[in-house]
Design an enzyme around this catalytic site. Structure first.
Site, mmCIF file in Angstrom:
data_model
loop_
_atom_site.group_PDB
_atom_site.id
_atom_site.type_symbol
_atom_site.label_atom_id
_atom_site.label_comp_id
_atom_site.label_asym_id
_atom_site.label_seq_id
_atom_site.Cartn_x
_atom_site.Cartn_y
_atom_site.Cartn_z
ATOM 1 N N THR A 87 0.837 -1.199 0.000
ATOM 2 C CA THR A 87 0.000 0.000 0.000
ATOM 3 C C THR A 87 0.872 1.249 0.000
ATOM 4 O OG1 THR A 87 -0.070 -0.144 2.414
ATOM 5 C CG2 THR A 87 -1.911 -1.085 1.227
ATOM 6 N N HIS A 146 6.326 0.145 7.230
ATOM 7 C CA HIS A 146 6.599 1.064 8.323
ATOM 8 C C HIS A 146 6.633 0.272 9.628
ATOM 9 C CE1 HIS A 146 2.306 0.882 9.222
ATOM 10 N NE2 HIS A 146 2.082 1.114 7.943
ATOM 11 N N HIS A 191 4.364 -2.552 10.678
ATOM 12 C CA HIS A 191 4.498 -3.895 10.103
ATOM 13 C C HIS A 191 5.498 -4.757 10.854
ATOM 14 C CE1 HIS A 191 3.121 -1.680 6.360
ATOM 15 N NE2 HIS A 191 2.264 -2.657 6.442
ATOM 16 N N LYS A 193 -11.481 -0.565 8.160
ATOM 17 C CA LYS A 193 -11.227 0.728 7.524
ATOM 18 C C LYS A 193 -12.559 1.484 7.467
ATOM 19 C CE LYS A 193 -6.882 -0.032 6.130
ATOM 20 N NZ LYS A 193 -6.813 -1.465 6.428
ATOM 21 N N ARG A 210 -11.146 2.758 -0.077
ATOM 22 C CA ARG A 210 -9.913 3.415 -0.475
ATOM 23 C C ARG A 210 -9.801 3.452 -1.986
ATOM 24 N NH1 ARG A 210 -5.309 0.523 2.650
ATOM 25 N NH2 ARG A 210 -6.512 -1.299 2.102
ATOM 26 N N GLN A 247 -7.659 -13.320 0.183
ATOM 27 C CA GLN A 247 -6.698 -13.676 1.218
ATOM 28 C C GLN A 247 -6.915 -15.110 1.700
ATOM 29 O OE1 GLN A 247 -5.809 -10.722 4.191
ATOM 30 N NE2 GLN A 247 -5.209 -12.261 5.684
ATOM 31 N N ASP A 253 -6.322 -7.209 13.401
ATOM 32 C CA ASP A 253 -7.365 -6.828 12.449
ATOM 33 C C ASP A 253 -7.535 -7.892 11.351
ATOM 34 O OD1 ASP A 253 -4.800 -6.251 11.507
ATOM 35 O OD2 ASP A 253 -5.504 -4.651 10.201
ATOM 36 N N LYS A 297 -1.830 7.431 18.288
ATOM 37 C CA LYS A 297 -1.512 6.331 17.394
ATOM 38 C C LYS A 297 -0.020 6.004 17.395
ATOM 39 C CE LYS A 297 -3.001 4.712 12.904
ATOM 40 N NZ LYS A 297 -3.577 5.042 11.616
ATOM 41 N N LYS A 339 3.515 7.185 14.525
ATOM 42 C CA LYS A 339 3.453 8.473 13.846
ATOM 43 C C LYS A 339 4.257 9.499 14.642
ATOM 44 C CE LYS A 339 0.256 7.390 10.732
ATOM 45 N NZ LYS A 339 0.440 7.438 9.296
ATOM 46 N N THR A 340 4.938 10.359 13.936
ATOM 47 C CA THR A 340 5.580 11.486 14.596
ATOM 48 C C THR A 340 5.023 12.731 13.929
ATOM 49 O OG1 THR A 340 7.377 11.668 13.016
ATOM 50 C CG2 THR A 340 7.698 10.168 14.853
#
Length: 435
Positions: A45, A50, A53, A87, A91, A181, A202, A237, A240-241
């Site tokens: 994606t 990141h 994962h 989600k 998307r 899947q 998830d 979350k 994230k920064t």
RNA sequence: GCAGGGGUUCCCGAGUGGCCAAAGGGAUCAGACUGUAAAUCUGACGCGCAAGCUUCGGUGGUUCGAAUCCACCCCCCUGCACCA
């Protein structure tokens, strides 16, 4: 014959890495009694994985170290469809050539974490496009679709909000994701006798879907296990920064930034993260926690975590680069840096940019710093200036100097005639090279 | 399609002709305190060093003056209807 580490399941459990499993105790015995083949999927994606994962990716490695055979599946096919699980909204689809490019990148990235030369339990990387790509619709509908009950799928928690909520909705495309899947699992069972799928919590619905399908298509007995979603104690979350996602690709998140991310972990989370992300034995982690508790002041856990993770993802060299910068900026004095050190900082990934001396007067200092992405707006720089929070090569810049950028970067202030380390606030650094 | 409700600055959410760059909260940034923490306190928070400039779904209008009024358009929600 590969030796199996029978304590794997127990270790995972104690680390808090097991959210749900199928089969209960049966799975623990199953894993302890032989070398098994397992897989986890990663959908393309983006052009890099990141840190979100990392939990499943490192879990594959843990299984391999315990004697099992990991398969990393990169979703060249599923990435074309999009996983609707939990989600909020549909998307947009990425074009096939973009997804193909991302797939290649993820394959390379994933490959660094698992061992391909360990004999019987050597890892494999597969792409589900290889078996889904040429399948025709009718075969899919008859061979795969027939095994799924829409009634069941609608009731899955993972798509509930999309079905229930007015105005959200779910396209048939995304609704079908689960079938794809599930088919992957069945296919890997057939091809590689893969009997366990792991994934984030998830993925529970998708994993159980695959277990059912493997049973229906091949009478296969398979298992599933989910890993917890990483949460932070303050509710924000994870991963994230202020400057965005923390990527594994050093070109997108430098080893220095990566190191700093882990170093900034809250006390309330750091021991949990050590258990989740590092390969340090649980006893060692407990010892660190004990020591920190006994000692007053700054805990050591964050720097252990930062070192472990940076070495794991970016290697010894990446870690050294990150530590060099950190050392120079936060502990040592800038004066101790020689010319090659400054060059090295640039190479190590300290944010830097080059300015032309004769153009310095064209913009205000605030504008130059905003252009260098040290702040979001001139207002912020102005605020910092007013509080003496902006320094260049250690000298605080006053509010009045803002208009005269040339003076701020005056030649006599330069280090080695061209380097300026600008600091905004306590943590934001930028290396300017003026020529 | 009909009826009703709604689209405000990063997010939530006030605001119904001037006192509005727009309450309040969250997020974010900076300062103090500290451990490159947490909690707390302070300041900033559309853009600009400033003069000033640009915003309240879009376009056009009324008015000395509009986020606020009018017209048309776009999008979202709720109910009803339609579905050869």
């Amino acid at each position: 014959m590969t030796t199996i580490d029978a304590s794997l399941f127990d270790d995972l459990q104690k680390r808090g890495l097991i959210a749900q499993t199928t089969g209960g105790d049966v799975l623990a015995d199953y894993l302890a009694s032989g070398s098994r083949t397992l897989y986890s999927g990663f959908d393309p994606t983006a052009d890099s994985l990141h840190i979100g994962h990392l939990v499943p990716l490192l879990a594959l490695k843990r299984f391999q170290q315990a004697g099992h055979k990991p398969i990393a599946l990169v979703g060249g096919a599923t990435g074309l469809v999009g996983d609707p699980s939990f989600k909020a909204a549909e998307r947009k689809l990425n074009t096939p050539d973009i997804v193909a490019g991302w797939t290649d990148k993820l394959k390379a990235q994933v490959s660094r974490f698992i061992d391909f030369d360990s004999g019987e339990n050597a890892a494999e990387v597969v792409n589900n496009l290889d078996w889904v790509g040429d399948m025709n619709v009718l075969d899919f509908l008859r061979d795969v679709g027939k095994h799924f009950s829409v009634n069941n799928m609608i009731n899955k928690e993972s798509v509930k909000q999309r079905i229930d909520r007015e105005g959200a909705g779910i396209s048939f495309t995304e609704f079908t994701y689960m079938l794809l899947q599930s088919y992957d699992f069945a296919e890997l069972y057939k091809r590689h006798n893969c009997t366990l799928q792991i994934g984030g919590s998830d993925q529970w619905g998708n994993i159980t879907g695959g277990i059912d399908l493997a049973r229906r298509m091949y009478s296969g007995e398979t298992y599933g296990m989910t890993l917890p979603l990483v949460t932070k104690s303050d509710g924000t979350k994870f991963g994230k920064t202020e400057s965005g996602t923390v990527w594994l690709d050093p070109a997108k998140t430098s080893p220095y930034a990566f190191y700093q991310f882990w170093l900034a972990t809250a006390d309330a989370d750091v021991y949990k993260f050590l258990r989740y992300f590092t390969f340090l034995p649980l006893a060692d982690i407990a010892a660190i926690e004990e020591e920190d508790k006994a000692a007053q002041g700054r805990p050591q856990a964050q720097s252990v975590l930062a070192r472990e993770m940076t070495a794991l993802i970016h290697g010894e060299q990446g870690l050294q680069a990150a530590e060099r910068i950190t050392e120079a900026l936060f502990s040592g004095s800038l004066d101790q840096l020689d010319e090659s050190d400054l060059e090295q900082l640039k190479l190590d990934g300290l944010p830097s940019s080059e300015l032309a001396r004769d153009q310095l007067g064209d913009k205000t200092l605030t504008q130059w710093l905003v252009d260098a992405e040290m702040a979001a707006s001139g207002k912020q720089v102005k605020d910092a200036l007013g509080r003496g929070a902006v320094t260049i090569n250690g000298a605080a810049i006053s509010f009045e100097e803002n208009l005269d950028a040339a003076a701020c970067f005056a030649a006599e202030r330069a280090k080695f005639g061209r380097f300026y380390v600008a600091k905004l606030g306590k943590k934001k650094y930028h290396l300017f090279q003026v020529g």
